[in-house]
Design an enzyme around this catalytic site. Structure first.
Site, PDB file in Angstrom:
ATOM      1  N   GLY A  17      -1.318  40.545  55.514  1.00  0.00           N
ATOM      2  CA  GLY A  17      -2.665  41.058  55.263  1.00  0.00           C
ATOM      3  C   GLY A  17      -2.694  42.232  54.308  1.00  0.00           C
ATOM      4  O   GLY A  17      -3.368  43.230  54.555  1.00  0.00           O
ATOM      5  N   THR A  18      -1.986  42.122  53.191  1.00  0.00           N
ATOM      6  CA  THR A  18      -1.908  43.236  52.241  1.00  0.00           C
ATOM      7  C   THR A  18      -3.263  43.604  51.656  1.00  0.00           C
ATOM      8  O   THR A  18      -3.495  44.754  51.281  1.00  0.00           O
ATOM      9  CB  THR A  18      -0.937  42.894  51.095  1.00  0.00           C
ATOM     10  OG1 THR A  18      -1.346  41.656  50.489  1.00  0.00           O
ATOM     11  CG2 THR A  18       0.484  42.734  51.619  1.00  0.00           C
ATOM     12  N   ARG A  19      -4.175  42.633  51.589  1.00  0.00           N
ATOM     13  CA  ARG A  19      -5.485  42.918  50.997  1.00  0.00           C
ATOM     14  C   ARG A  19      -6.364  43.782  51.889  1.00  0.00           C
ATOM     15  O   ARG A  19      -7.393  44.299  51.443  1.00  0.00           O
ATOM     16  CB  ARG A  19      -6.200  41.602  50.674  1.00  0.00           C
ATOM     17  CG  ARG A  19      -5.669  40.915  49.416  1.00  0.00           C
ATOM     18  CD  ARG A  19      -6.482  39.688  49.079  1.00  0.00           C
ATOM     19  NE  ARG A  19      -6.115  38.554  49.919  1.00  0.00           N
ATOM     20  CZ  ARG A  19      -6.809  37.419  49.965  1.00  0.00           C
ATOM     21  NH1 ARG A  19      -7.912  37.285  49.266  1.00  0.00           N
ATOM     22  NH2 ARG A  19      -6.401  36.422  50.729  1.00  0.00           N
ATOM     23  N   MET A  20      -5.984  43.952  53.168  1.00  0.00           N
ATOM     24  CA  MET A  20      -6.744  44.859  54.027  1.00  0.00           C
ATOM     25  C   MET A  20      -6.569  46.310  53.600  1.00  0.00           C
ATOM     26  O   MET A  20      -7.431  47.154  53.831  1.00  0.00           O
ATOM     27  CB  MET A  20      -6.309  44.698  55.492  1.00  0.00           C
ATOM     28  CG  MET A  20      -6.543  43.310  56.067  1.00  0.00           C
ATOM     29  SD  MET A  20      -8.265  42.781  56.078  1.00  0.00           S
ATOM     30  CE  MET A  20      -8.978  43.896  57.268  1.00  0.00           C
ATOM     31  N   ASN A 234      -9.761  38.421  55.189  1.00  0.00           N
ATOM     32  CA  ASN A 234      -8.586  38.848  54.433  1.00  0.00           C
ATOM     33  C   ASN A 234      -8.686  40.230  53.810  1.00  0.00           C
ATOM     34  O   ASN A 234      -7.688  40.761  53.338  1.00  0.00           O
ATOM     35  CB  ASN A 234      -8.298  37.829  53.323  1.00  0.00           C
ATOM     36  CG  ASN A 234      -7.956  36.467  53.870  1.00  0.00           C
ATOM     37  OD1 ASN A 234      -6.978  36.308  54.582  1.00  0.00           O
ATOM     38  ND2 ASN A 234      -8.795  35.484  53.576  1.00  0.00           N
TER      39      ASN A 234
END
Length: 344
Positions: A17-20, A234
């Site tokens: 979940g890097t886009r969080m 996401n």
């Protein structure tokens, strides 16, 4: 409908979940007072599965601690590398052994998913005596999702990914949600045969469906009538969207039960809040945690109540109340801050 308990529900919760762009593991971000993982666990519990299995990866220690507190019955399996959805399920089978019966696979980043929808998936799987049943949905904009391909009779023939779809196929609005009900024995055999000849070199559950159909097994589909249920979260914008949708759903249910909510657009409520018919909530109010509002109570405008009990006929105006008990008929505020104890 009566929900039939599957042998297992597998929740895939290993994504980074890097886009969080925050320090919280993706699946532990909250929507209306409950983590995204917690929402999917709650929906899965409605099926009364014999086993609840959660696949963890990124942030596994925090995810494990969360499950230990909130879902102690869950079996935790660690996916030690990002190998795709097929690899995650294969890791489960290698860790826990063969699972006989129906196995449901779903995702921890779909907080709007209803248990009823999973139940309809299982019911269709059983009625069709299928090897696998695919949960589908129709989206106005299906960009990025695999498309469901059907023959002239409307029967499922395959799934085509966005990158491989022809212009005609890209115009199809029925998409693969990525959620499935499998025959456990066939799943265990087939997941070992999934190829990795794709751009990421990963194993995908979509290929399990293709292999089973190629082997002559029955592949069925079940339709999710509310496509919002299957959309993954996401990033922070999608998280805010999910909060808004679930908040509207919760407020709608409470209003149907006889609660007056003057301005739903400015009222926010957690899933653990209880409102009795006849309560009135005025604009600009947030109700959090295990707050309980009795019949005849009036909350707002401009209130924040967290883990607070408001008894019959009490009024709270422009105030903050935390872990407080407000006695019957008492007026609190404006501009009060209660923390613990009982207001007389």
């Amino acid at each position: 409908m009566s929900l039939t308990g599957p042998a297992a529900v597998i929740i895939l919760a290993a994504g980074e979940g890097t886009r969080m762009k925050n320090r919280t593991p993706k699946v532990l971000n909250e929507v209306c007072g409950r983590t995204m993982l917690g929402h999917v666990v709650a929906a899965s519990r409605e099926l009364s599965p014999e086993r609840l299995i959660v696949v963890t990866g990124h942030g596994r220690d925090l995810v494990t601690a969360h499950l230990t507190e909130h879902a102690p019955e869950a079996e935790i399996v660690v996916q030690d590398r990002r190998g795709g959805t097929g690899h995650a399920v294969r890791t489960v089978i290698e860790a826990v052994g063969l699972i006989h019966g129906t196995v449901v696979v779903t995702y921890a980043d779909t907080p709007l998913l209803r248990g009823e929808t999973l139940g309809e998936l299982v019911a269709e799987h059983h009625s069709r005596e299928a090897a696998v049943t695919v949960l589908t949905a129709r989206l106005d904009d299906p960009t990025g999702y695999g498309r469901i391909i059907r023959d002239a009779a409307g029967e499922f023939t395959g799934i085509v990914e966005q990158s491989d779809a022809s212009p005609e196929q890209q115009a199809i609005t029925e998409i693969n949600s990525g959620m499935y009900a499998f025959d456990g024995d066939l799943l265990a055999d087939t997941v070992k045969r999934v190829p990795t000849d794709n751009a990421k070199g990963e194993e995908y559950l979509t290929d399990v469906v293709s292999i089973l159909r190629g082997d002559g097994y029955q592949v069925a589909t079940a339709s999710c009538e509310d496509p919002e249920e299957v959309l993954g979260v996401n990033d922070q914008a999608q998280l805010a969207w999910a909060r808004r949708v679930l908040n509207e759903r919760l407020l709608g249910n409470w209003m149907k039960s006889g609660v007056t909510i003057v301005d739903p657009a400015s009222t926010w409520i957690d899933v653990g809040v209880t409102l009795q018919p006849g309560a009135k909530i005025s604009p600009g109010t947030q109700l959090e945690g295990a707050t309980t509002i009795a019949a005849g109570a009036h909350i707002g405008p401009g209130c924040l109540l967290r883990d607070t009990v408001v008894e019959d006929g009490a009024t709270v105006v422009n105030s903050v109340c935390e872990s407080a008990v407000i006695a019957p008929g008492v007026t609190v505020g404006p501009f009060a801050h209660l923390s613990g104890g009982r207001s007389q």
